[in-house]
Design an enzyme around this catalytic site. Structure first.
Site, PDB file in Angstrom:
ATOM      1  N   SER A   1      22.179  21.751  29.992  1.00 56.33           N
ATOM      2  CA  SER A   1      21.238  22.798  29.590  1.00 56.33           C
ATOM      3  C   SER A   1      21.669  24.152  30.126  1.00 56.33           C
ATOM      4  O   SER A   1      22.252  24.250  31.204  1.00 56.33           O
ATOM      5  CB  SER A   1      19.844  22.454  30.130  1.00 56.33           C
ATOM      6  OG  SER A   1      18.990  23.572  30.041  1.00 56.33           O
TER       7      SER A   1
ATOM      8  N   TYR B   1      14.378  19.945  37.525  1.00 58.57           N
ATOM      9  CA  TYR B   1      14.942  19.509  36.231  1.00 58.57           C
ATOM     10  C   TYR B   1      16.317  20.168  36.046  1.00 58.57           C
ATOM     11  O   TYR B   1      17.304  19.491  35.797  1.00 58.57           O
ATOM     12  CB  TYR B   1      14.008  19.898  35.080  1.00 58.57           C
ATOM     13  CG  TYR B   1      14.709  19.990  33.745  1.00 58.57           C
ATOM     14  CD1 TYR B   1      15.078  21.226  33.215  1.00 58.57           C
ATOM     15  CD2 TYR B   1      15.054  18.841  33.042  1.00 58.57           C
ATOM     16  CE1 TYR B   1      15.754  21.311  32.011  1.00 58.57           C
ATOM     17  CE2 TYR B   1      15.725  18.916  31.834  1.00 58.57           C
ATOM     18  CZ  TYR B   1      16.077  20.173  31.330  1.00 58.57           C
ATOM     19  OH  TYR B   1      16.755  20.250  30.139  1.00 58.57           O
TER      20      TYR B   1
ATOM     21  N   LYS C   1      20.501  18.690  36.042  1.00 55.41           N
ATOM     22  CA  LYS C   1      21.559  18.947  35.051  1.00 55.41           C
ATOM     23  C   LYS C   1      22.816  19.472  35.756  1.00 55.41           C
ATOM     24  O   LYS C   1      23.935  19.021  35.476  1.00 55.41           O
ATOM     25  CB  LYS C   1      21.071  19.961  34.011  1.00 55.41           C
ATOM     26  CG  LYS C   1      19.950  19.445  33.123  1.00 55.41           C
ATOM     27  CD  LYS C   1      20.375  18.202  32.354  1.00 55.41           C
ATOM     28  CE  LYS C   1      19.281  17.699  31.436  1.00 55.41           C
ATOM     29  NZ  LYS C   1      19.666  16.462  30.719  1.00 55.41           N
TER      30      LYS C   1
HETATM   31  C1  WQD Z   1      10.552  29.721  25.826  1.00 49.55           C
HETATM   32  C2  WQD Z   1       9.926  31.095  26.015  1.00 49.55           C
HETATM   33  C3  WQD Z   1       8.352  31.179  27.832  1.00 49.55           C
HETATM   34  C4  WQD Z   1       5.411  28.476  26.091  1.00 49.55           C
HETATM   35  C5  WQD Z   1      13.048  25.100  28.858  1.00 49.55           C
HETATM   36  C6  WQD Z   1      14.125  24.451  29.692  1.00 49.55           C
HETATM   37  C7  WQD Z   1      15.330  24.159  28.844  1.00 49.55           C
HETATM   38  C8  WQD Z   1      14.919  23.264  27.724  1.00 49.55           C
HETATM   39  C9  WQD Z   1      13.883  24.002  26.879  1.00 49.55           C
HETATM   40  C10 WQD Z   1      14.405  20.920  27.657  1.00 49.55           C
HETATM   41  C11 WQD Z   1       9.792  31.492  27.485  1.00 49.55           C
HETATM   42  C12 WQD Z   1       7.654  31.423  26.491  1.00 49.55           C
HETATM   43  C13 WQD Z   1       6.547  29.243  26.299  1.00 49.55           C
HETATM   44  C14 WQD Z   1       4.163  29.097  25.910  1.00 49.55           C
HETATM   45  C15 WQD Z   1       5.237  31.234  26.136  1.00 49.55           C
HETATM   46  N1  WQD Z   1      14.425  22.060  28.275  1.00 49.55           N
HETATM   47  N2  WQD Z   1       6.442  30.603  26.307  1.00 49.55           N
HETATM   48  N3  WQD Z   1       4.118  30.479  25.930  1.00 49.55           N
HETATM   49  O1  WQD Z   1      11.542  27.674  29.362  1.00 49.55           O
HETATM   50  O2  WQD Z   1      13.275  28.737  27.815  1.00 49.55           O
HETATM   51  O3  WQD Z   1      13.506  26.346  28.433  1.00 49.55           O
HETATM   52  O4  WQD Z   1      12.746  24.291  27.739  1.00 49.55           O
HETATM   53  O5  WQD Z   1      14.843  20.620  26.592  1.00 49.55           O
HETATM   54  O6  WQD Z   1      16.303  23.493  29.631  1.00 49.55           O
HETATM   55  O7  WQD Z   1      14.518  25.344  30.718  1.00 49.55           O
HETATM   56  O8  WQD Z   1      11.677  27.039  26.917  1.00 49.55           O
HETATM   57  O9  WQD Z   1      10.008  26.835  25.120  1.00 49.55           O
HETATM   58  O10 WQD Z   1       9.251  26.558  27.534  1.00 49.55           O
HETATM   59  O11 WQD Z   1       9.867  28.812  26.686  1.00 49.55           O
HETATM   60  O12 WQD Z   1       5.169  32.498  26.148  1.00 49.55           O
HETATM   61  O13 WQD Z   1       3.076  28.468  25.730  1.00 49.55           O
HETATM   62  O14 WQD Z   1       8.578  31.052  25.502  1.00 49.55           O
HETATM   63  O15 WQD Z   1       7.840  32.047  28.833  1.00 49.55           O
HETATM   64  O16 WQD Z   1       9.990  32.887  27.575  1.00 49.55           O
HETATM   65  P1  WQD Z   1      12.466  27.552  28.214  1.00 49.55           P
HETATM   66  P2  WQD Z   1      10.135  27.237  26.555  1.00 49.55           P
END
Ligand code: WQD
Length: 337
Positions: free
Chosen positions: A125, A150, A154
């Site tokens: 990741s 997590y 990785k």
């Molecule tokens: C994306 C953006 C949030 C939810 C993580 C892991 C990565 C992979 C994907 C597993 C961010 C914003 C999110 C919400 C929001 N893991 N957001 N409101 O954190 O980039 O990555 O998940 O497969 O390894 O690190 O993904 O989709 O959680 O967030 O504003 O209700 O959306 O702050 O900027 P992230 P995400």
């Protein structure tokens, strides 16, 4: 050619099984169903016409892993997806993540190191970069102290594989995913978040369907064009196809290093507000959302430099953010119908 896909009933795993079958590989899935359901097997069959072999094994049980490899001596490659993947949960329960994500990896590698020739693809990741200094992110960017247990599993997983490949017959490719989204165009398989979705896109589609009152946007005070955080959202089918290409690269073994690393993204960064706009465009719906404070551990920006994946691996993401969002929305409507 028989390929073991661990976690093959999961979101990225199931899409990869479809693409492997499309390329003529014989697939056997091992999955303990901790974060998916057996119905995904039907979805795969409905797409490809073939039901992959499947065994319900928890890879944390070392003797079960040994027994599996004793019974399946003809496996030419392993794609290892099986792992827990919720960032927030990993902060609350680190040992669950270290046990599941690390011991399972070790037990699989211990079996592979006994084979005269082993090909191993690891689901890693972009989180290993933390907040990278420079955008877009290249594979040689410095790995930061992971932002969560997590992410640490990785980073440590990559090190374990690299150290092991140096002294065994294992050849490995580490694939660092950016943000996988969307679903197979058939809407036969897709993302099945259990409980309240942690990730942005499934939360958006559930809100769009009326299952959630509104989306909380975690911060609009980031140093980005519109103040919301930027990520590289890649269609899960594009991601799945990269795994098949990586496996074929390992099987062909034409002067490749023992361990190679590739960033899998589109190369384009999109902000949270841009993702919301893409949903509203493809669905024709207005998405209710409110701006709240930043989420603990979130970074400002991450999107991939895709030169190495394009030029060395020979893979390039094809789908746009809107196409990926449209597939996610189609899937949401399908599973709620
Ligand atoms: C994306 C953006 C949030 C939810 C993580 C892991 C990565 C992979 C994907 C597993 C961010 C914003 C999110 C919400 C929001 N893991 N957001 N409101 O954190 O980039 O990555 O998940 O497969 O390894 O690190 O993904 O989709 O959680 O967030 O504003 O209700 O959306 O702050 O900027 P992230 P995400």
């Amino acid at each position: 050619m028989k390929v073991l896909v661990t976690g093959g009933l999961g979101f990225i795993g199931s899409h990869t099984v479809v693409e492997l079958q499309n390329e003529g590989f014989e697939v056997i899935i091992v999955d303990n169903l901790s974060n998916t359901s057996l119905s995904v097997l039907d979805g795969i069959k409905n797409i490809t016409g073939k039901t992959p072999a499947y065994e319900n094994i928890d890879l944390r049980e070392k003797d079960k892993v040994q027994d599996f490899f004793k019974r399946h001596t003809d496996i030419s490659g392993v794609i290892h997806f099986a792992a827990s993947k919720a960032v927030g949960e990993s902060v609350e329960d680190p040992l669950l993540y270290y046990e599941n994500n690390i011991s399972a990896l070790i037990y699989v590698l211990q079996q592979l190191q006994q084979k005269p020739d082993a090909n191993f693809i690891f689901s890693s990741s972009c989180t290993v970069y933390g907040q990278a200094e420079k955008m877009p992110i290249t594979e040689d960017a410095e790995l930061q102290q992971a932002m969560s247990p997590y992410g640490n599993t990785k980073a440590v997983g990559e090190e374990i594989i690299t150290d092991t490949a140096k002294v065994t017959n294992i050849n490995a490719i580490l694939l660092r995913y950016f943000n996988p989204i969307g679903s197979h165009p058939s809407a036969e398989i897709g993302e099945l978040p259990i409980g309240v979705p942690q990730n942005l896109v499934p939360f958006i589609t559930q809100t769009g369907f009326g299952l959630r009152k509104e989306l909380a946007v975690y911060g609009d005070d980031y140093p980005t064009p519109d103040g919301t955080a930027v990520r590289d959202y890649i269609h899960v089918v594009d991601l799945a196809k990269a795994h098949v290409i990586a496996l074929q690269r390992l099987l062909n073994k034409k002067n490749i290093a023992k361990v190679e690393t590739f960033n899998l993204g589109t190369g384009t960064g999109s902000s949270v507000l841009e993702v919301i706009n893409s949903f509203e465009k493809v669905s024709g719906k207005k998405l209710p959302y409110k701006i709240v404070g930043r989420r603990e551990g979130d970074i400002t920006s991450a999107y991939a430099n895709t030169d190495k994946a394009n030029n060395v691996l020979g893979w390039k993401a094809q789908s746009t953010l809107e196409e990926a969002m449209a597939s996610a929305w189609k899937w949401e409507q399908k599973i709620r119908s």
